[in-house]
Motif scaffolding. Structure first.
Motif, short mmCIF file in Angstrom:
data_model
loop_
_atom_site.label_atom_id
_atom_site.label_comp_id
_atom_site.label_asym_id
_atom_site.label_seq_id
_atom_site.Cartn_x
_atom_site.Cartn_y
_atom_site.Cartn_z
N ASN A 127 79.75 53.06 98.72
CA ASN A 127 78.35 52.79 99.06
C ASN A 127 78.09 51.29 99.11
O ASN A 127 76.98 50.83 98.93
N ARG A 133 73.51 54.78 101.88
CA ARG A 133 73.08 54.75 100.48
C ARG A 133 72.09 55.85 100.18
O ARG A 133 72.02 56.35 99.06
N MET A 192 74.64 57.77 93.01
CA MET A 192 75.67 57.20 92.17
C MET A 192 75.23 57.19 90.71
O MET A 192 74.08 56.89 90.40
N PHE A 249 76.34 55.60 86.93
CA PHE A 249 77.15 54.51 86.38
C PHE A 249 77.58 54.79 84.95
O PHE A 249 76.94 55.54 84.22
N ASN A 271 72.46 52.24 83.66
CA ASN A 271 71.65 51.36 84.50
C ASN A 271 70.29 51.93 84.84
O ASN A 271 69.81 51.79 85.96
N LEU A 272 69.66 52.55 83.86
CA LEU A 272 68.26 52.94 84.06
C LEU A 272 67.43 51.67 84.02
O LEU A 272 67.84 50.67 83.45
N PHE A 273 66.24 51.70 84.63
CA PHE A 273 65.38 50.51 84.63
C PHE A 273 64.52 50.53 83.37
O PHE A 273 63.63 51.36 83.24
N LEU A 283 60.91 56.14 91.82
CA LEU A 283 60.93 54.82 92.47
C LEU A 283 61.51 54.86 93.88
O LEU A 283 60.86 54.50 94.86
N ALA A 284 62.77 55.33 93.97
CA ALA A 284 63.43 55.30 95.28
C ALA A 284 62.80 56.28 96.26
O ALA A 284 62.58 55.92 97.43
N VAL A 342 61.89 54.15 99.28
CA VAL A 342 62.92 54.26 100.32
C VAL A 342 62.62 55.42 101.25
O VAL A 342 62.62 55.25 102.46
N ARG A 402 67.82 60.98 88.50
CA ARG A 402 67.30 59.93 89.37
C ARG A 402 68.04 59.92 90.72
O ARG A 402 67.43 59.78 91.77
N SER A 403 69.37 60.10 90.66
CA SER A 403 70.14 60.14 91.90
C SER A 403 69.81 61.38 92.71
O SER A 403 69.67 61.32 93.93
N MET A 424 66.92 61.71 95.32
CA MET A 424 67.07 61.20 96.68
C MET A 424 67.68 62.25 97.59
O MET A 424 67.95 62.00 98.76
N GLY A 475 74.14 45.58 86.30
CA GLY A 475 73.96 46.99 86.63
C GLY A 475 72.60 47.31 87.20
O GLY A 475 72.46 48.22 88.01
N GLN A 476 71.56 46.54 86.80
CA GLN A 476 70.22 46.79 87.31
C GLN A 476 70.18 46.62 88.83
O GLN A 476 69.64 47.45 89.55
N ALA A 517 72.27 49.44 90.49
CA ALA A 517 71.58 50.74 90.53
C ALA A 517 70.52 50.73 91.61
O ALA A 517 70.37 51.70 92.36
N ALA A 546 72.27 51.04 94.91
CA ALA A 546 72.82 52.37 95.11
C ALA A 546 71.74 53.37 95.47
O ALA A 546 71.99 54.35 96.16
N LEU A 547 70.51 53.13 95.00
CA LEU A 547 69.41 54.03 95.34
C LEU A 547 68.88 53.74 96.74
O LEU A 547 68.01 54.44 97.23
N LEU A 553 67.41 50.75 97.74
CA LEU A 553 66.32 49.78 97.84
C LEU A 553 66.82 48.55 98.59
O LEU A 553 67.97 48.14 98.44
N GLN A 565 62.76 44.80 98.06
CA GLN A 565 62.26 45.87 97.20
C GLN A 565 62.86 45.77 95.80
O GLN A 565 62.16 45.91 94.80
N GLN A 606 61.38 42.49 85.28
CA GLN A 606 62.12 42.37 84.03
C GLN A 606 62.44 40.92 83.71
O GLN A 606 62.29 40.47 82.58
#
Lengths: 255, 365, 390
Positions: A63, A91, A96, A98, A102-104, A115-116, A120, A164-165, A168, B259-260, B263, B266-267, B269, B273, B282
């Motif tokens: 990706n 994408r 994906m 990890f 890698n959560l926000f 979010l996405a 998106v 989360r993935s 999408m 990683g932020q 991620a 990968a989504l 964005l 964005q 952040q």
């Protein structure tokens, strides 16, 4: 519905992912050497190998988190090249997960999931939240929706990352050592979710050392060493009858 | 057979607790320490009583002229008589309400944003950034709604100090963010331009920047355009400050785990964005203490505008010493100026330390 | 088989986009400089300002109250540049030395186990770092040094030093012919110390025995030059400042502008250095001290071998940036008339010669060169001293 149409169109091509003579270097270091791989729709593939063999880099190329320098990568009939529209489409199509989740951290679980889809896929907020709740239920943590990632355990965080993935609506899921950062008692709850996904027919590529998981769900196991695919086989023959010496050595060390 | 009888809890030796224990541990723990303590007490005894006598007990508070200062101590009458000028410069006294209400409004907005858990913060923030500058301009300068125009050369004192530092900050923050992103960018041209800009301003003293904006700037624009002296100072200050701000923001960007970004990518964005939704919220949050600290530096540095002839707080106090009716009160003047600067800087730095401690506790809300 | 999908428009290509954006950006910057350059040329022509660096050879025609190299009104603008630069260097070097010593003392005092000493240090730090430097310079200059008595009523410390409104007067050392031997003895003792240090290190590596290097070095540093001094029949005497008429003659004069600037720079920067020292020492976790104690290292050795090397990694980069700030801050000299680079060159010279662009560019160039070379050195140091980690 348009989503179905997209799905329809992409299922017409028999291959989900195809890599042709793909090479990648980090500076002078040749990380991936002449990779050829064809992933069929609905196929579940486990990638394993010693650390530093390039397995994470391989799926990160799919990706374009990493850029390959030579060869071709095709995802759902679209070539992965410099074209931003292609990258965007691919994408959207690939989810994906990890190793480090890698959560926000500044967003709640529900906001992480929405979010996405909102930004998106341009879904209305209500609809995105409904979908998100549906997936959170599937990973069995709908009650944590309003918490922040820092308040969850590692296993819960990883399940949120999977949800989360899934929000999408991807055709393909990539897992980059999803259980390596977890305490032993939490590994199972994440693997259960992944097994469910596999049983539903999701195309999956998974880098992992969980050999039990590999045996039970994989259609194919790929063994990599120093940037090359050494061996690929169905799990039964792979574990019982490894062909190359390096595979034998690796298996003897981890089993 | 041994029978265990539990021991009762005994009080600790009196030398280790209470006042005596505290004195022993903290002031007289060793012979050397005792010498230090006694020396320090002697020095304080020599300094503090005379100081308080001068500043408070023997000071002169009442009266309107120099002659009223008959005691040995400080002559605060001087400060009282000049107070309005120190605050507002040469702004017409009948219009003071405009300045006061503008600052009150600003203080209220900032307080609202800083207090946790209040609703509709996004709207208030948007008004502070977009609406308030116009309100402030209309109030300070006038010319709208029948308000009398007050030219900028009449602005001065603490009011000017606050205007210089907040306006400088207002422009420096967004510009600094863009520069920081530029410096982190993969594009060589954008990166080199950002680096050159940042290092250029950070490498020279503010004084030369102010000289530059007052002497060189008029050469760089078409000759028929005149730029107000205050605006020229503001341009210099904003440029200078944005370079420092860029480095602060860069620190926040670098501290964010890689990683932020991955991620977000990968989504699906896009670059902007993921900057807007994931990275900047952040990164900026972690650098708020750094931003406050650079603001404190700027607040202190605005005193340099004296050199190009603007009358900020320090400058107007300095010039008041030459008044023939009030000769010889420079110590009082500096003391007052110091007190005002100190209260602002100290409270802001305490706030920034408080934020830093809170940030270290993590993201749990 | 995957069939090729046709590429979308060319501007969607990431590579093309980056190039396009950067070309636009570069063009914007070039246009901007072209615009202001054009305006500058036009404006200067209108006002009859000449360009170029010929003015550096013109006669300056103004005096400078402190010059480290011979200077008089007949010298050129080029020479005023050098005089100003040297004055900036003088105050910066002195300031850096004093601020470092004071800052370290206060930083250590801040961590003292003595409650009173720690609190006094904290109050010092909080007061001086929260006041504008310019205010502090003014205070020392106008409120303290300018209110001192006249030369006749000088404050004095014996017959050695005098303090009055014109400045500070201290004795000047006068070297006589034999003094070279004392200097040579000093050099010799330093060389010996280095040899002893190398020898002691080697011996410790081979036999494990330690040698009191610090004590023996101190002894050598004092004894050898002292012997030379006596043997050459004391070839040094002091020229005392003496009141002649209305002012002092002889000795070294420290002008009040320098004294005020130095005091303010030292006190202000020391408050910042103290904080750096404190946070540097605190940044080494307590576990390190405990581990060193548990290994049987004595407190002194713990400090020398474990704490200081780690703290220095944090302290040195921040310290360098404070030194740079001090050099830049020394330009506030302008406000009280100390003749530093900005004051004599970007001030007086600019007013007389009028060539704003050249003069400000030269002034900024000096500071910029200094900052960039120091930060280059720092990056090199950081890269070298970084902890080796995976």
């Amino acid at each position: 519905m348009t989503e179905n149409a997209v799905q329809q169109e992409s299922t017409n091509t028999p291959l989900a992912i195809e890599l042709k003579d793909m090479h990648k270097w980090y500076g002078d270091f040749h990380v991936l050497k002449n990779i050829n791989l064809r992933v069929k729709r609905g196929e579940r593939i486990i990638i394993c190998g010693p650390s530093g063999c390039g397995k994470s880099t391989l799926i990160r190329c799919m990706n374009r988190l990493e850029v390959h320098q030579q060869g071709e990568i095709w995802v759902d009939g679209i070539e992965l090249d410099d074209d931003l529209k292609h990258i965007e489409k691919i994408r959207r199509d690939i989810g994906m997960v990890f190793q480090q989740f890698n959560l926000f951290p500044h967003l709640s679980v529900l906001e992480n999931c929405c979010l996405a889809p909102i930004w998106v896929l341009k879904k209305p907020k209500k609809e995105a939240e409904a979908t998100a709740m549906q997936y959170l239920e599937r990973v069995k943590i709908p009650d944590q929706a309003d918490k922040y990632p820092g308040q969850l355990s590692g296993g819960q965080q990883q399940r949120v990352a999977i949800a989360r993935s899934l929000c999408m609506n991807p055709n393909i899921m990539l897992f980059d050592e999803p259980t390596s950062a977890l305490d032993p008692e939490m590994i199972k709850e994440v693997l259960d979710v992944m097994v469910d996904l596999a049983n539903e027919g999701m195309t999956m590529l998974c880098v992992t050392h969980e050999m039990g998981f590999a045996k039970s769900v994989a259609d194919r196991v790929i063994f990599m060493d120093s940037g090359e695919i050494i061996e690929e086989n169905d799990p039964e023959s792979f574990f019982s009858n490894p062909q190359s010496d390096r595979t034998k050595l690796f298996l003897s060390q981890i089993l | 057979m041994i029978v265990h009888t539990p021991h009762p809890d005994l009080p600790p030796p009196s030398t280790s607790v209470g006042v005596i224990g505290w004195l022993r541990n903290n002031l007289f723990s060793s012979p050397l320490n005792s010498v230090f303590t006694l020396a320090a007490i002697y020095v304080l005894y020599q300094l503090l009583p005379p100081f308080f006598n001068w500043a408070i007990f023997d000071a002169n508070w009442i009266g309107d002229t120099k002659e009223a200062c008959t005691n040995d101590g400080a002559c605060w009458v001087f400060i009282r008589v000049r107070f309005n000028q120190f605050m507002f410069g040469f702004y017409p006294p009948s219009q003071y309400w405009r300045v006061i209400s503008s600052f009150l409004l600003f203080g209220g907005l900032i307080a609202y944003l800083l207090i946790e858990g209040l609703p509709k913060k996004a709207w208030i923030a948007a008004f502070t950034v977009i609406g308030y500058p116009f309100v402030a301009y209309a109030l300070f300068y006038g010319g709208f709604f029948g308000l009398e125009v007050v030219e900028t050369y009449k602005w001065g004192g603490l009011m000017l100090t606050l205007i210089l530092s907040t306006v400088g900050m207002f422009f420096a923050l967004p510009f600094g963010i863009v520069l920081a992103l530029g410096r982190q960018s993969a594009m060589p041209v954008a990166r080199s331009i950002s680096i050159v800009f940042i290092e250029l301003w950070r490498g020279v003293p503010l004084i030369t920047v102010l000289f530059m904006s007052s002497v060189m700037l008029p050469l760089f624009i078409p000759e028929d355009i005149r730029i107000d002296k205050l605006i020229r100072a503001l341009i210099g200050i904003s440029m200078f400050q944005s370079a420092y701000m860029a480095e602060v923001v860069r620190g926040g960007l670098q501290a964010l785990p890689k990683g932020q970004n991955e991620a977000a990518e990968a989504l699906g964005l896009s670059y902007w964005q993921s900057m807007y939704l994931i990275v900047l919220p952040q990164a900026l949050k972690t650098v708020i203490p750094g931003i406050v600290n650079t603001f404190i530096e700027l607040f202190k540095d605005t005193s340099l505008v004296m050199i190009i002839g603007l009358f900020d707080l320090l400058s107007i106090i300095q010039s008041s010493f030459t008044d023939a009716k009030w000769l010889g009160f420079s110590v009082e003047g500096y003391f007052f100026a110091g007190l005002v600067y100190w209260i602002f800087c100290f409270s802001m730095s305490q706030y920034s330390q408080h934020l830093e401690k809170k940030l270290h506790k993590g993201h749990k809300r | 088989m995957s069939k090729p999908v046709k590429a979308t428009a060319w501007w969607n290509n990431a590579h093309n986009r980056a190039i396009m954006f950067q070309v636009l950006l570069a063009a914007g910057v070039v246009l901007f400089f072209f615009y202001i350059g054009n305006n500058a040329l036009h404006n200067m022509e209108q006002r009859g300002i000449t360009t170029g660096f010929k003015f550096l050879n013109q006669k300056a025609g103004f005096g400078i109250i402190q010059h480290l190299i011979p200077y008089n009104e007949g010298n050129t603008y080029g020479r005023t540049f050098v005089v100003g630069l040297l004055n900036t260097i003088l105050v910066s070097v002195l300031g850096i030395i004093c601020a470092t010593i004071l800052g370290f003392l206060i930083g250590v005092a801040r961590l003292s186990s003595n409650w009173l000493i720690a609190k006094i240090a904290a109050v010092y730090i909080e007061i001086f770092r929260n006041l504008p430097l310019l205010l502090q310079i003014f205070f020392w200059y106008f409120a303290v040094l300018r209110t001192l008595p006249s030369a006749r009523n000088s404050l004095h410390f014996g017959q050695w030093a005098f303090l009055n409104i014109r400045g500070i007067y201290v004795p000047r050392p006068v070297y006589e012919p034999g003094f070279g031997w004392v200097v040579a003895a000093f050099g010799l003792s330093i060389a010996t110390i280095i040899i002893i240090k190398l020898w002691a290190k080697k011996r410790q590596e081979q036999t494990g025995q330690q040698f009191p290097v610090l004590l023996s070095s101190l002894g050598l540093l004092i004894i050898l030059p002292a012997i030379a001094y006596v043997a050459t029949s004391t070839p040094l005497h002091w020229e005392m400042p003496q009141l002649k008429g209305f002012n002092f003659r002889g000795g070294i004069t420290i002008i009040p502008e320098l004294a005020a600037l130095l005091l303010a720079l030292t006190i202000y920067t020391a408050s910042l250095i103290a904080e750096i020292v404190r946070s540097g020492i605190l940044s080494v976790s307590h576990g390190q001290t405990e581990a060193a104690h548990a290994l049987g290292l004595r407190p002194g050795k713990t400090l020398q071998l474990v704490i200081i090397p780690q703290a220095m990694r944090v302290i040195i980069p921040q310290m360098t940036s404070q030194y740079l700030n001090l050099v830049k801050n020394s330009s506030l000299a302008t406000a009280i008339g100390y003749p530093d680079l900005v004051s004599v060159f970007a001030g007086t010279t600019l007013n007389q010669a009028g060539q704003a662009i050249e003069i400000i560019a030269m002034t900024m160039g000096v500071y910029l060169t200094l900052s960039l070379s120091i930060s280059f050195l720092m990056n090199w140091y950081n890269a070298r001293s970084m902890l080796k980690e995976r």
